[in-house]
Design a protein around this motif. Structure first.
Motif, short mmCIF file in Angstrom:
data_model
loop_
_atom_site.label_atom_id
_atom_site.label_comp_id
_atom_site.label_asym_id
_atom_site.label_seq_id
_atom_site.Cartn_x
_atom_site.Cartn_y
_atom_site.Cartn_z
N PRO A 150 -1.29 8.79 -14.10
CA PRO A 150 -0.24 8.27 -13.67
C PRO A 150 0.13 6.71 -13.83
CG PRO A 150 -1.52 9.43 -11.93
CD PRO A 150 -2.28 9.40 -13.16
N VAL A 151 -0.82 5.94 -14.02
CA VAL A 151 -0.65 4.78 -14.27
C VAL A 151 0.03 4.58 -15.64
CG1 VAL A 151 -1.94 2.53 -14.48
CG2 VAL A 151 -2.50 3.94 -12.62
N THR B 68 -7.75 -0.31 -6.03
CA THR B 68 -8.02 0.69 -5.26
C THR B 68 -7.15 1.86 -5.36
OG1 THR B 68 -8.75 -0.77 -3.40
CG2 THR B 68 -8.17 1.45 -2.88
N VAL B 69 -5.85 1.62 -5.45
CA VAL B 69 -4.96 2.77 -5.61
C VAL B 69 -4.93 3.06 -7.10
CG1 VAL B 69 -2.36 3.36 -5.87
CG2 VAL B 69 -3.15 1.71 -4.05
N VAL B 70 -5.20 2.28 -7.94
CA VAL B 70 -5.42 2.85 -9.55
C VAL B 70 -6.42 3.75 -9.66
CG1 VAL B 70 -6.01 2.17 -11.83
CG2 VAL B 70 -4.27 0.92 -10.71
N TRP C 52 0.82 -1.35 -0.11
CA TRP C 52 -0.09 0.11 0.10
C TRP C 52 0.83 1.17 0.14
CZ3 TRP C 52 -5.03 0.43 -0.71
CH2 TRP C 52 -5.99 -0.66 -0.61
N LEU C 53 1.67 1.23 0.78
CA LEU C 53 2.74 2.45 1.12
C LEU C 53 3.57 2.77 -0.21
CD1 LEU C 53 3.83 1.94 4.74
CD2 LEU C 53 2.24 3.70 4.08
N THR C 54 4.10 1.79 -0.79
CA THR C 54 5.06 1.80 -2.01
C THR C 54 4.10 2.47 -3.17
OG1 THR C 54 6.26 0.17 -1.20
CG2 THR C 54 6.70 0.73 -3.45
N LEU C 55 2.86 1.82 -3.45
CA LEU C 55 2.06 2.18 -4.48
C LEU C 55 1.53 3.77 -4.17
CD1 LEU C 55 0.00 -0.93 -5.11
CD2 LEU C 55 2.06 -0.06 -6.55
N ALA D 231 4.86 5.73 -5.38
CA ALA D 231 5.11 5.55 -6.56
C ALA D 231 4.32 6.33 -7.48
CB ALA D 231 5.18 4.16 -6.94
N LEU D 232 2.84 6.28 -7.09
CA LEU D 232 1.68 6.84 -8.20
C LEU D 232 1.19 8.07 -7.78
CD1 LEU D 232 -0.17 3.55 -8.98
CD2 LEU D 232 1.52 4.86 -10.33
N ARG D 233 1.27 8.25 -6.41
CA ARG D 233 0.88 9.78 -6.04
C ARG D 233 1.81 10.70 -5.65
NH1 ARG D 233 -4.45 10.58 -3.82
NH2 ARG D 233 -3.51 12.08 -2.16
#
Length: 510
Positions: A262-263, A253-255, A207-210, A213-215
Motif C-alpha cells: 500500500p505504501v 507504526t502505520v507503515v 493517525w486516523l488519516t493514515l 488512506a493506507l488501510r
C-alpha cells in the motif's frame, strides 16, 4: 428552494457525509474546548504566560525579543501580557487555593513594560495563529480570545481526523477509539495557549488519516486524503522540539502495520505527491528551526549530579504511573488530578479495546499494537535518562499524547477490520456503554477543574465559599454549556458510528 435544500441536508446526514461530519465536529469540539477555556483563570495552564507572551511578541511586535539566558528572552509589551505571569502566582501548585486569591489590578493595561518568555526556542507557526487577537486593545477579554483562537485551531485539526473516520466503510469501533483517545487532557490542552494542544490534536488526526488512506484506499479520495495528511504533518511537526520524533513513530507504526505494497502504491500515485510534498516541506522547516535554535539541546553543565544512570532510570520507571494519569487528566499547573473514577473508566475502556484487538487481530496487528505500547512506555526513559544529570527529569505525560493516542486508535481499527467476528448486537451495546462512560469522564473532569478554581479542592461541592473566583461567564452558564457540549459531542460520535450499519469485514490482509 428551501425544501430541496433541507432535503439535501437530511440526505447528507443520513449518509454521514464527510464534509458535514467535519463542520459539525469542528463546531461541537470548539464549543467543548471553549467551555474549558472560559472555566480557567488566565495563566492557569502549564507555562501559559510564556506562550501568551511569545505569541503577542511575534504578532504585535514582529520580534522574538532579546535573549537574556539560554531559552529565555525579554520583550517589550503592554502590561496586560506581563500580568499573565502574576495571575497564577498565588494558586499555581496549590489546588486548595481558589483563583480569587489574585488581587485584580487591570489598570494601565496598555503601558509598555519588559516581560519574559521561556518559549523562545519554540517553532513560531502555532504562535502566529493564536497571537492574532493580541493586536486588539489590551484587556482580559483579549487574552481569552487568544485561548479561543487556540481552541478553534486544535478543534479543527481533530475535526479533520473525524472526517477521515467518516470516509471509512466500517468505523463503529474506530469512533469508540476516538472517544477514548480524546481524553479530558486533550480537551483541556485544546482550551489553553500551549503548542502541546496542536501536537496532540494533529497527531490524533494524522493517525486516523493514515489509517484511512493506507488501510482503506479509495481512488476517488487519494488527493484529498494526502493533502489532509500533509496539512496535519505540518502542524504536528512544527509544534514542539520532539514533534519530529513523534511524526517518525506514527509513520513507521502505520507503515509496518499495513506493509509495503500500500505504501508503494501511494508513492507511485501522482495524485498523492502534492500532499506528500507539503508534509515534506513542513518537516524540513521544523528540522531547520530545531537545528538553528538548539531546541533539543540538553546542555553541558551537570546540574543534577545525583541523577546518574541508575538513579535516573529508577526514578523514571517510578514516574510511569504519573505519566499515564497525566495523559488522562491532570489539570492546572499539574496540580489538579481528575477524580479517581475518571482514571478507572478510561483505563477500563482502553483495555477493552486493547483486549478485543489482541483477541481478533492478526499476528502482525497484535505485534504492532504491543510494539506501540512499549514505545509509549520507553520514550520518557530514552529521552530523559541519558541527559538526566544535565536537565533533570522534566517530562510530563501530556508530552506523549501525540503518540499515546495511537494505542486506542490502532486497537479500534484492528477490531473494526475484524468486526464480523463480533455479534452486531454485542458490538452496539459495548460501544454505547463505552461512549456513555467517556461522557461521564468528560463531565466529571470539567466539574472537578471548575470547582478547583472557583472554590479550591478542599471546599465543599455544593456549599458557598467566602471568596469564590468568578469566571468571565457565570458558573451556571458554563456548567450547563459543558453538559450540552459533552452530550452533543457524544451524540455526534454515536451518529458517526452508525450503529445500525450492517457489519462488514474490511481492510487488507496483514
Amino acid at each position: 428552494m428551501a425544501e430541496p435544500r433541507a432535503q439535501r441536508v437530511v440526505a447528507a446526514a443520513r449518509r454521514r457525509e464527510p464534509r458535514l461530519v467535519f463542520w459539525l465536529s469542528w463546531a461541537l469540539l470548539t464549543a467543548l474546548a471553549g467551555t474549558w477555556a472560559l472555566s480557567n483563570p488566565m495563566g492557569a495552564s502549564p507555562d501559559e504566560p510564556s506562550h501568551i507572551v511569545k505569541a503577542a511578541a511575534l504578532v504585535r511586535e514582529h520580534t522574538l525579543g532579546t535573549e537574556v539566558r539560554p531559552g529565555v528572552r525579554e520583550v517589550e509589551l503592554p502590561r496586560i501580557f506581563a500580568l499573565t505571569h502574576e495571575m497564577p502566582g498565588c494558586y499555581a501548585f496549590r489546588s486548595s487555593v481558589a483563583a480569587s486569591c489574585w488581587p485584580i489590578d487591570l489598570s494601565n493595561l496598555d503601558q509598555v513594560q519588559t516581560t519574559t518568555t521561556t518559549a523562545a526556542n519554540y517553532n513560531p507557526l502555532y504562535y502566529l495563529v493564536v497571537g492574532l487577537p493580541s493586536v486588539l486593545p489590551p484587556s482580559l477579554a483579549m487574552l481569552y480570545l487568544m485561548r479561543l483562537m487556540g481552541a478553534l485551531l486544535a478543534s479543527g485539526l481533530l475535526a479533520m481526523g473525524l472526517r477521515s473516520v467518516a470516509e471509512l466503510p466500517t468505523r463503529r469501533w474506530t469512533v469508540a477509539g476516538v472517544a477514548v483517545a480524546m481524553s479530558p487532557m486533550v480537551v483541556f490542552m485544546n482550551s489553553t495557549v500551549n503548542p502541546n494542544a496542536v501536537e496532540a490534536s494533529a497527531g490524533l488526526a494524522l493517525w486516523l488519516t493514515l489509517f484511512a488512506a493506507l488501510r482503506n484506499p479509495d481512488p476517488a479520495l487519494v488527493a484529498r486524503r494526502w493533502w489532509r495528511a500533509g496539512f496535519l504533518v505540518v502542524w504536528l511537526v512544527n509544534a514542539k522540539a520532539f514533534s519530529a520524533l513523534f511524526l517518525a513513530i506514527i509513520v513507521l507504526t502505520v507503515v509496518v502495520l499495513v506493509g509495503w505494497p500500500p505504501v508503494r502504491a501511494v508513492l507511485t500515485d501522482r495524485r498523492s505527491w502534492p500532499g506528500l510534498a507539503l508534509g515534506t516541506v513542513g518537516s524540513g522547516f521544523a528540522l531547520g528551526w530545531i537545528a538553528l535554535n538548539g531546541a533539543v539541546s540538553g546542555g553541558d553543565t551537570v546540574l543534577f549530579p545525583d541523577l546518574t544512570f541508575g538513579p535516573a532510570l529508577d526514578s523514571v520507571l517510578r514516574l510511569t504511573t504519573s505519566y499515564y494519569n497525566a495523559m488522562i487528566g491532570r489539570f492546572g499547573w499539574y496540580d489538579t488530578p481528575a477524580p479517581g473514577l475518571v482514571y478507572s473508566l478510561v483505563t477500563a475502556t482502553l483495555w477493552l479495546l486493547v483486549f478485543l484487538a489482541l483477541a481478533v487481530g492478526r499476528r502482525r496487528e497484535r505485534l504492532v499494537l504491543v510494539g506501540l505500547g512499549l514505545t509509549v512506555f520507553l520514550v520518557p526513559v530514552l529521552l530523559q535518562v541519558p541527559q538526566a544529570s544535565h536537565v533533570g527529569l522534566p517530562w510530563q505525560g501530556r508530552y506523549l499524547l501525540a503518540i499515546a493516542v495511537g494505542v486506542p486508535l490502532l486497537a479500534a481499527v484492528v477490531v473494526d477490520r475484524a468486526t464480523g467476528v463480533l455479534r452486531r448486537r454485542t458490538s452496539r451495546s459495548l460501544i454505547v456503554l463505552l461512549l456513555g462512560a467517556i461522557a461521564v469522564v468528560q463531565l466529571a473532569s470539567f466539574g472537578t477543574n471548575l470547582r478547583r478554581y472557583v472554590a479550591g479542592t478542599e471546599a465543599p461541592w455544593f456549599e458557598p465559599v467566602p471568596v469564590p473566583w468568578h469566571p468571565p461567564v457565570p458558573v451556571t452558564v458554563l456548567s450547563v454549556g459543558a453538559v450540552v457540549a459533552v452530550l452533543a459531542v457524544t451524540a455526534l460520535l454515536l451518529w458517526l458510528a452508525d450503529l445500525g450499519q450492517r457489519a462488514e469485514t474490511s481492510g487488507p490482509s496483514t
